[in-house]
Motif scaffolding. Structure first.
Motif, PDB file in Angstrom:
ATOM      1  N   ASP A   1      -6.239   7.097  14.760  1.00 37.95           N
ATOM      2  CA  ASP A   1      -6.701   5.713  14.643  1.00 37.95           C
ATOM      3  C   ASP A   1      -7.326   5.462  13.284  1.00 37.95           C
ATOM      4  O   ASP A   1      -7.067   4.441  12.631  1.00 37.95           O
ATOM      5  CB  ASP A   1      -7.733   5.409  15.740  1.00 37.95           C
ATOM      6  CG  ASP A   1      -7.146   5.433  17.140  1.00 37.95           C
ATOM      7  OD1 ASP A   1      -5.902   5.378  17.272  1.00 37.95           O
ATOM      8  OD2 ASP A   1      -7.937   5.512  18.107  1.00 37.95           O
ATOM      9  N   TYR A   2      -8.163   6.405  12.841  1.00 43.49           N
ATOM     10  CA  TYR A   2      -8.834   6.255  11.549  1.00 43.49           C
ATOM     11  C   TYR A   2      -7.816   6.257  10.417  1.00 43.49           C
ATOM     12  O   TYR A   2      -7.874   5.413   9.506  1.00 43.49           O
ATOM     13  CB  TYR A   2      -9.839   7.379  11.357  1.00 43.49           C
ATOM     14  CG  TYR A   2     -10.615   7.284  10.059  1.00 43.49           C
ATOM     15  CD1 TYR A   2     -11.863   6.680  10.023  1.00 43.49           C
ATOM     16  CD2 TYR A   2     -10.105   7.796   8.866  1.00 43.49           C
ATOM     17  CE1 TYR A   2     -12.589   6.582   8.838  1.00 43.49           C
ATOM     18  CE2 TYR A   2     -10.809   7.697   7.680  1.00 43.49           C
ATOM     19  CZ  TYR A   2     -12.046   7.092   7.672  1.00 43.49           C
ATOM     20  OH  TYR A   2     -12.744   6.989   6.489  1.00 43.49           O
TER      21      TYR A   2
ATOM     22  N   LYS B   1       1.291   4.658  15.773  1.00 43.16           N
ATOM     23  CA  LYS B   1       0.393   4.247  14.694  1.00 43.16           C
ATOM     24  C   LYS B   1       1.094   4.249  13.336  1.00 43.16           C
ATOM     25  O   LYS B   1       0.460   4.021  12.303  1.00 43.16           O
ATOM     26  CB  LYS B   1      -0.811   5.197  14.630  1.00 43.16           C
ATOM     27  CG  LYS B   1      -1.682   5.180  15.877  1.00 43.16           C
ATOM     28  CD  LYS B   1      -2.473   3.884  15.962  1.00 43.16           C
ATOM     29  CE  LYS B   1      -3.365   3.847  17.170  1.00 43.16           C
ATOM     30  NZ  LYS B   1      -4.198   2.622  17.196  1.00 43.16           N
TER      31      LYS B   1
ATOM     32  N   ALA C   1      -4.630   5.534  10.468  1.00 41.64           N
ATOM     33  CA  ALA C   1      -3.801   4.330  10.484  1.00 41.64           C
ATOM     34  C   ALA C   1      -4.542   3.140   9.907  1.00 41.64           C
ATOM     35  O   ALA C   1      -3.965   2.321   9.182  1.00 41.64           O
ATOM     36  CB  ALA C   1      -3.347   4.040  11.912  1.00 41.64           C
ATOM     37  N   GLU C   2      -5.847   3.054  10.197  1.00 47.03           N
ATOM     38  CA  GLU C   2      -6.620   1.900   9.753  1.00 47.03           C
ATOM     39  C   GLU C   2      -7.020   1.985   8.287  1.00 47.03           C
ATOM     40  O   GLU C   2      -6.954   0.991   7.560  1.00 47.03           O
ATOM     41  CB  GLU C   2      -7.884   1.767  10.609  1.00 47.03           C
ATOM     42  CG  GLU C   2      -8.782   0.619  10.185  1.00 47.03           C
ATOM     43  CD  GLU C   2     -10.086   0.562  10.972  1.00 47.03           C
ATOM     44  OE1 GLU C   2     -10.956  -0.272  10.620  1.00 47.03           O
ATOM     45  OE2 GLU C   2     -10.249   1.352  11.927  1.00 47.03           O
ATOM     46  N   LYS C   3      -7.434   3.175   7.820  1.00 38.81           N
ATOM     47  CA  LYS C   3      -8.060   3.268   6.504  1.00 38.81           C
ATOM     48  C   LYS C   3      -7.271   4.030   5.446  1.00 38.81           C
ATOM     49  O   LYS C   3      -7.538   3.865   4.255  1.00 38.81           O
ATOM     50  CB  LYS C   3      -9.452   3.911   6.640  1.00 38.81           C
ATOM     51  CG  LYS C   3     -10.426   3.103   7.480  1.00 38.81           C
ATOM     52  CD  LYS C   3     -11.798   3.737   7.501  1.00 38.81           C
ATOM     53  CE  LYS C   3     -12.785   2.936   8.336  1.00 38.81           C
ATOM     54  NZ  LYS C   3     -13.077   1.614   7.740  1.00 38.81           N
TER      55      LYS C   3
ATOM     56  N   THR D   1     -13.558  10.475  11.086  1.00 39.67           N
ATOM     57  CA  THR D   1     -14.355   9.417  11.691  1.00 39.67           C
ATOM     58  C   THR D   1     -15.804   9.433  11.216  1.00 39.67           C
ATOM     59  O   THR D   1     -16.537   8.465  11.423  1.00 39.67           O
ATOM     60  CB  THR D   1     -14.325   9.507  13.223  1.00 39.67           C
ATOM     61  OG1 THR D   1     -15.021  10.683  13.655  1.00 39.67           O
ATOM     62  CG2 THR D   1     -12.892   9.540  13.749  1.00 39.67           C
TER      63      THR D   1
ATOM     64  N   THR E   1      -8.860   7.501  -1.363  1.00 37.11           N
ATOM     65  CA  THR E   1      -8.246   6.174  -1.464  1.00 37.11           C
ATOM     66  C   THR E   1      -8.124   5.677  -2.897  1.00 37.11           C
ATOM     67  O   THR E   1      -8.140   4.472  -3.139  1.00 37.11           O
ATOM     68  CB  THR E   1      -9.045   5.149  -0.638  1.00 37.11           C
ATOM     69  OG1 THR E   1     -10.417   5.183  -1.036  1.00 37.11           O
ATOM     70  CG2 THR E   1      -8.939   5.444   0.850  1.00 37.11           C
TER      71      THR E   1
END
Length: 614
Positions: A65-66, A135, A68-70, A345, A356
Motif C-alpha cells: 500500500d505504501y 496495486k 503504491a501510494e508514495k 510505513t 524519491t
C-alpha cells in the motif's frame, strides 16, 4: 574556479521493465532472452532487514500500500517476502533447527497459514500476489537452495516422477547458517524435475521475482543452471536474484548468463566498514554490469530496520545522513539493484527523500559506461554517461574516517587471531598505573569477513585493594561491527564460549569494535583473555581478528578533504555546467575544473553538461 560544499544526497531506483518471453539455449556470444525482463536495475522492498523471519501477510500488504501510494511513481516496483515464510514458529533473525516446515505432498514448501492466512488450504501465495498486482506492483519471494531436509526425512515424492526426495538430495551439501535444506544432486534422475515443479508452482501463484539463497558462496553452478532451466520452462518472466555473496568474480561470465542480479557481498548492514568495502567489490564487477544483469550490492538498510529481536544495533539505521547519501550515490552510479530494507510505513521525511529523487533515480536506471574514474588515498570518483546526450554523471566520495585509528599508540596489540591460534586467543596483562582511560579494540584482521565474533574473557582491574571485574563498570561508549557489545551474552545472543570453554564473565562483541571506559583510581594492572567466540569459529569462513588495548584515545581527528576534478578527466575540453542532483540545483559554469570539499564519509552526485561556445 569555485569551491563546492558537500551536497545533500538521496537515491531511489527505477523499476525493471519486464517483457514476457522464454529462454531457449543461448548461443555463444548472444544475449540471453531473460535479460529483457530486467533491462534496468530492479527497485523494490525486501522484508529481511526489518522483519527477518517473522513477516506476515498484513505487513506485506501494508508495504505494498505504501509503495503504491508514495513510491511507484518513482519506479519502485517489487514487494519481496524474504526467508522462512514457511516456518510457522519463526520469531527473530535466528533459525530453529528441526523446526516443522509447511510443505505439500510433493516436497515443496508452502506459506505458513498463521502468518499468511490467505495461503490456507494449499492456495500458496496466489491471493497475496494478486493483491500486490492489484496495486500495480510485482511480487517476489525468497527461497533457499535445495530440497527441505524434512522432505528427505519423510521421503516425500517428487511431482511428475516416481522418485522421492531421498533419491535426489545431497545430504553432504548443507547451508552453514540455515538448517532447512539439503542441496540437490543434479546428476540424479528427478533432480531437474523437482526444480521444475517448484518454479511451476511459483509461476501459478503469480510470482515475479525469486531471490535464491545459499547459492553464490560457494558457487553452486549446477543448481544455478537448474533454476535457470526451471524458470524458463514456466514461460513466466521471473527475475532471478542469487544470494549471498561474495559471488566469485571468476564466475562472472557464468552468472550473468543465468541470473538477473547476484550478490557481491555477504549481508550488508548499516556499518561504515561494510559500506567502505563495497567500493572495491563494485569496481571489480564492472566488466559484468549491463542491461538485464546487475551485480547486487544488497539491500538498503534505511529507516526502521531490525523491528524484531535477535539482531543488535537498534530499530533505526545507524548510518548518518551523510553515510546514507553516500550509499545511495554509490548504488546509483554503479547501477546496483535498489531494494529498500526498512519498514516503509515508518519512513521519516529524510528517508522518503532518499527514495524519491527523480534525478538520482535516473542515474541508476538509465546511465551507461559506469566506471571508477580514480581512487586517490580514499577519495574515490565514479563517472557514467547520459545515454541521450553528451552529459556525464560524476559521483565523488570521501571514504576517509572523521576519526582514524593510530594503532602505534596501542599499549597492547595481538598478532592475527584465527581458528588456528592455540586456544583461539591470547592472554593480556598490562601495566595501567596512572591510566585514566581504557579502550578495548578489535579489528577484522583485514579480511572484511563478517564472522568475527569476539569475547573479552574475564576482563579485570588489579590493584592494592584487590581485583575489580571490568564488567561491573559501565562503559562510556561501545560499538560493534555487527550487533551490540554485551556483558550478558556473546554478540550473537548465546553464552560466551571460547575454544569449547564457557566464559565465566566477559564482554561479547564483534569486529570492528571499540569499547571505552573511564578507569577508577588505584588500579595498576589490566588482565583478560582476548579470544574468538564460538559464534565465529563455528562458521566455515572468517573469524580472523586483532585485539588491541589503549590507555589514551586511539583516534586522530581528520578534516574535510578537497578533491580536484578536471574536465579533461571526464572527456570534456571546454567549460561545463554543474548540477547537484541531491540539492536539485545548478551550481554554475566552470571553466576547467572544480574543487569539491567533502567531509569524511560524505559524497556528491553531479550532472555535468558541456557548454557550447557562443
Amino acid at each position: 574556479m569555485k569551491e563546492l560544499a558537500t551536497a545533500l544526497f538521496l537515491l531511489p531506483m527505477l523499476m525493471t521493465t519486464i517483457l514476457p518471453s522464454t529462454q531457449a539455449q543461448t548461443p555463444a556470444g548472444t544475449s540471453p532472452e531473460f535479460w529483457k525482463w530486467a533491462q534496468k536495475p530492479p527497485m523494490g522492498w525486501n522484508s529481511w532487514d526489518c522483519f527477518a523471519t517473522t513477516v506476515t501477510e498484513a505487513q506485506t500488504k501494508a508495504q505494498a500500500d505504501y509503495m503504491a501510494e508514495k513510491l511507484a511513481l518513482y519506479g519502485w516496483q517489487y514487494i519481496v517476502v524474504d526467508i522462512q515464510w514457511y516456518e510457522s514458529g519463526a520469531t527473530s533473525f535466528e533459525y530453529r533447527a528441526n523446526a516443522p516446515l509447511e510443505m505439500d505432498e510433493w516436497s515443496r514448501l508452502q506459506p505458513a497459514s498463521n502468518k499468511f492466512p490467505s495461503a490456507a488450504g494449499g492456495k500458496g501465495f496466489k491471493a497475496l500476489a494478486d493483491y500486490v498486482h492489484s496495486k500495480g506492483l510485482k511480487f517476489g519471494i525468497h527461497m533457499m537452495r535445495g530440497i527441505p531436509r524434512q522432505a528427505v526425512t519423510r521421503n516425500t515424492p517428487i511431482k511428475g516422477t516416481k522418485l522421492h526426495a531421498a533419491d535426489i538430495a545431497d545430504t553432504h551439501s548443507t547451508c552453514p547458517w540455515n538448517p532447512d535444506m539439503y542441496g540437490v544432486d543434479m546428476t540424479k534422475p528427478g533432480a531437474q524435475e523437482y526444480y521444475d515443479s517448484l518454479y511451476a508452482m511459483f509461476a501459478s501463484w503469480g510470482v515475479d521475482f525469486v531471490k535464491v539463497d545459499d547459492l553464490s558462496r560457494p558457487y553452486h553452478q549446477a543448481e544455478i543452471e537448474a533454476i535457470r532451466r526451471a524458470i524458463d520452462k514456466t514461460r513466466r518472466p521471473i527475475i532471478l536474484s542469487t544470494s549471498p555473496g561474495e559471488t566469485p568474480v571468476t564466475s562472472g561470465a557464468h552468472v550473468q548468463q543465468h541470473a538477473n542480479m547476484w550478490r557481491i557481498s555477504d549481508d550488508f548492514w548499516d556499518d561504515w566498514s561494510a559500506l567502505f568495502t563495497q567500493f572495491k567489490r563494485l569496481d571489480d564487477w564492472t566488466p559484468y554490469r549491463g542491461p538485464g544483469h546487475f551485480p547486487d550490492a544488497d539491500m538498503l538498510p534505511l529507516g526502521a530496520i531490525r523491528q524484531v529481536p535477535g539482531y543488535g544495533g537498534g530499530p533505526w539505521t545507524r548510518f548518518t545522513q551523510d553515510e546514507q547519501r553516500t550509499m545511495m550515490s554509490l548504488w546509483a552510479i554503479v547501477r546496483s539493484p535498489l531494494m529498500m530494507g526498512g519498514d516503509m510505513t515508518k519512513n521519516d521525511d529524510f528517508t522518503l527523500s532518499l527514495l524519491t529523487n527523480k534525478e538520482v533515480i535516473e542515474v541508476n536506471q538509465n546511465s551507461n559506461g559506469n566506471r571508477q574514474l580514480f581512487h586517490r588515498d580514499g577519495l574515490i570518483a565514479w563517472i557514467a554517461n547520459d545515454p541521450n546526450g553528451p552529459d556525464k554523471y560524476l559521483a565523488v566520495f570521501n571514504t576517509g574516517d572523521a576519526l582514524t585509528l593510530d594503532i602505534k599508540n596501542a599499549v597492547f596489540r595481538s598478532d592475527l587471531l584465527t581458528r588456528q591460534t592455540p586456544g583461539h586467543g591470547v592472554e593480556v596483562e598490562l601495566d595501567i598505573t596512572e591510566a585514566k582511560k581504557l579502550f578495548l579494540m578489535v579489528d577484522d584482521g583485514g579480511d572484511n569477513f563478517t564472522a568475527d565474533h569476539f569475547d573479552w574473557s574475564e576482563p579485570r582491574l588489579i590493584g592494592p585493594q584487590g581485583e575489580f571485574k571490568l564488567t561491573e563498570l559501565p562503559w562510556i561508549k561501545a560499538t560493534a561491527g555487527w550487533g551490540q557489545p554485551s556483558t550478558k551474552t556473546a554478540v550473537g545472543g548465546k553464552p560466551m564460549r571460547i575454544d569449547g570453554k564457557q566464559v565465566a564473565y566477559g564482554i561479547g562483541t564483534h569486529a570492528n569494535s571499540i569499547i571505552e571506559f573511564d578507569l577508577p583510581p588505584g588500579y595498576t594492572k589490566f588482565k583478560a583473555f582476548a579470544g574468538l567466540d564460538e559464534g565465529g569459529t563455528s562458521q566455515p569462513n572468517g573469524a580472523t581478528v586483532r585485539a588491541m588495548v589503549f590507555t589514551h584515545s586511539p583516534y586522530i581527528q581528520q578534516e574535510s578533504a578537497t578533491v580536484p576534478v578536471t574536465w579533461q578527466e571526464l572527456g570534456f575540453n571546454g567549460p561545463v555546467r554543474v548540477r547537484d542532483l541531491w540539492q536539485r540545483k545548478d551550481l554554475g559554469v566552470f571553466s576547467d575544473q572544480v574543487f569539491i570539499v567533502l567531509k569524511p564519509h560524505a559524497s556528491v552526485l553531479y550532472r555535468i553538461t558541456p557548454v557550447k561556445a557562443p
